[in-house]
Write a protein that holds these residues in place. Structure first.
Motif, PDB file in Angstrom:
ATOM      1  N   ILE A   5      46.851  47.277  40.763  1.00 11.90           N
ATOM      2  CA  ILE A   5      45.746  47.286  40.988  1.00 11.90           C
ATOM      3  C   ILE A   5      44.896  47.127  42.243  1.00 11.90           C
ATOM      4  O   ILE A   5      45.511  48.106  43.173  1.00 11.90           O
ATOM      5  CB  ILE A   5      45.364  45.159  40.354  1.00 11.90           C
ATOM      6  N   THR A   6      43.609  47.640  41.725  1.00  8.02           N
ATOM      7  CA  THR A   6      42.929  47.999  42.521  1.00  8.02           C
ATOM      8  C   THR A   6      41.808  47.293  43.104  1.00  8.02           C
ATOM      9  O   THR A   6      41.101  46.312  42.586  1.00  8.02           O
ATOM     10  CB  THR A   6      41.691  49.539  42.329  1.00  8.02           C
ATOM     11  N   VAL A   7      41.731  47.983  44.617  1.00 11.87           N
ATOM     12  CA  VAL A   7      41.039  46.722  45.404  1.00 11.87           C
ATOM     13  C   VAL A   7      39.240  47.503  46.522  1.00 11.87           C
ATOM     14  O   VAL A   7      39.846  48.024  46.584  1.00 11.87           O
ATOM     15  CB  VAL A   7      41.846  45.385  46.746  1.00 11.87           C
ATOM     16  N   SER A 159      29.868  43.976  47.527  1.00  9.17           N
ATOM     17  CA  SER A 159      30.663  43.365  46.708  1.00  9.17           C
ATOM     18  C   SER A 159      31.871  43.979  46.343  1.00  9.17           C
ATOM     19  O   SER A 159      32.488  45.247  47.206  1.00  9.17           O
ATOM     20  CB  SER A 159      30.546  43.871  45.539  1.00  9.17           C
ATOM     21  N   LEU A 160      32.817  43.256  46.315  1.00 11.33           N
ATOM     22  CA  LEU A 160      34.417  43.267  46.113  1.00 11.33           C
ATOM     23  C   LEU A 160      35.399  42.928  45.394  1.00 11.33           C
ATOM     24  O   LEU A 160      34.717  42.006  44.548  1.00 11.33           O
ATOM     25  CB  LEU A 160      35.324  42.481  46.620  1.00 11.33           C
ATOM     26  N   THR A 161      35.893  44.116  44.591  1.00  7.65           N
ATOM     27  CA  THR A 161      36.029  43.923  43.145  1.00  7.65           C
ATOM     28  C   THR A 161      37.318  44.380  42.904  1.00  7.65           C
ATOM     29  O   THR A 161      38.469  45.112  44.031  1.00  7.65           O
ATOM     30  CB  THR A 161      35.170  45.468  42.126  1.00  7.65           C
ATOM     31  N   PHE A 162      38.178  43.536  42.479  1.00  8.27           N
ATOM     32  CA  PHE A 162      39.936  43.431  41.989  1.00  8.27           C
ATOM     33  C   PHE A 162      39.662  43.934  40.479  1.00  8.27           C
ATOM     34  O   PHE A 162      38.921  43.385  39.426  1.00  8.27           O
ATOM     35  CB  PHE A 162      40.434  42.024  41.717  1.00  8.27           C
ATOM     36  N   ALA A 163      39.964  44.640  39.925  1.00  8.56           N
ATOM     37  CA  ALA A 163      40.499  45.610  38.891  1.00  8.56           C
ATOM     38  C   ALA A 163      41.521  46.305  38.556  1.00  8.56           C
ATOM     39  O   ALA A 163      42.959  46.620  39.244  1.00  8.56           O
ATOM     40  CB  ALA A 163      39.454  46.257  38.922  1.00  8.56           C
TER      41      ALA A 163
END
Length: 168
Positions: A5-7, A159-163
């Protein structure tokens, strides 16, 4: 085959690549993977030290429960915390005027630890073990610089995104 995943800190344009710990935390890794992408405003830890995190409504059909838990995360650890909405409804979490989080089924805190000497103890709650469900394998140094900028410069507008990543 490993899942990655990417953070990402969106406004700062910084990402890290993490590998899910499917063997060590299979329930938590699967719950997170199935819910991705997840994005919301970022916070910097007040108690834990070198931590950024975001809060999202509970997403798992069944909460994973404790697995691969720690109170001393190391740099690169991704942790999952589950809270009842009322646990975070305290002045120390920014809720002082009667307003409370509205999530009825709980709040999930997904965190990235970017430096050493973290201790998961909270003045209001005591020990707060987290499930370590992933580890950063690329980009931690750049992410740590951006995290320090959040600490010193503020988190507003970030914003912090987990994808999911297509990396295998």
């Amino acid at each position: 085959m490993a899942r990655h995943i990417t953070v990402t800190l969106e406004s700062r344009g910084v990402s890290a690549l993490a590998c899910l710990l499917d063997e060590e935390a299979p329930r938590t890794a699967s719950a997170v993977w199935n819910a991705l992408p997840l994005s919301s405003p970022v916070f910097h830890g007040k108690y834990a030290r070198n931590e950024i995190y975001h809060l999202v409504p509970a997403f798992a059909e069944t909460e994973p429960g404790r697995e691969n838990s720690t109170v001393t995360p190391i740099p690169g650890d991704l942790c999952y915390f589950q809270f009842d909405a009322d646990v975070l409804a305290t002045p120390s979490h920014g809720y002082g005027g009667g307003e409370v989080p509205t999530e009825k089924h709980g709040i999930i805190d997904l965190a990235l630890f970017y430096g050493r000497n973290n201790l998961l103890i909270n003045g209001d709650q005591g020990w707060v073990p987290g499930n370590v469900f992933g580890t950063v394998v690329e980009g931690l140094d750049e992410m740590a610089v951006a995290c320090q900028d959040i600490w010193m410069g503020g988190a507003r507008g970030e914003s912090l995104t987990f994808a999911r990543s297509d990396r295998t």
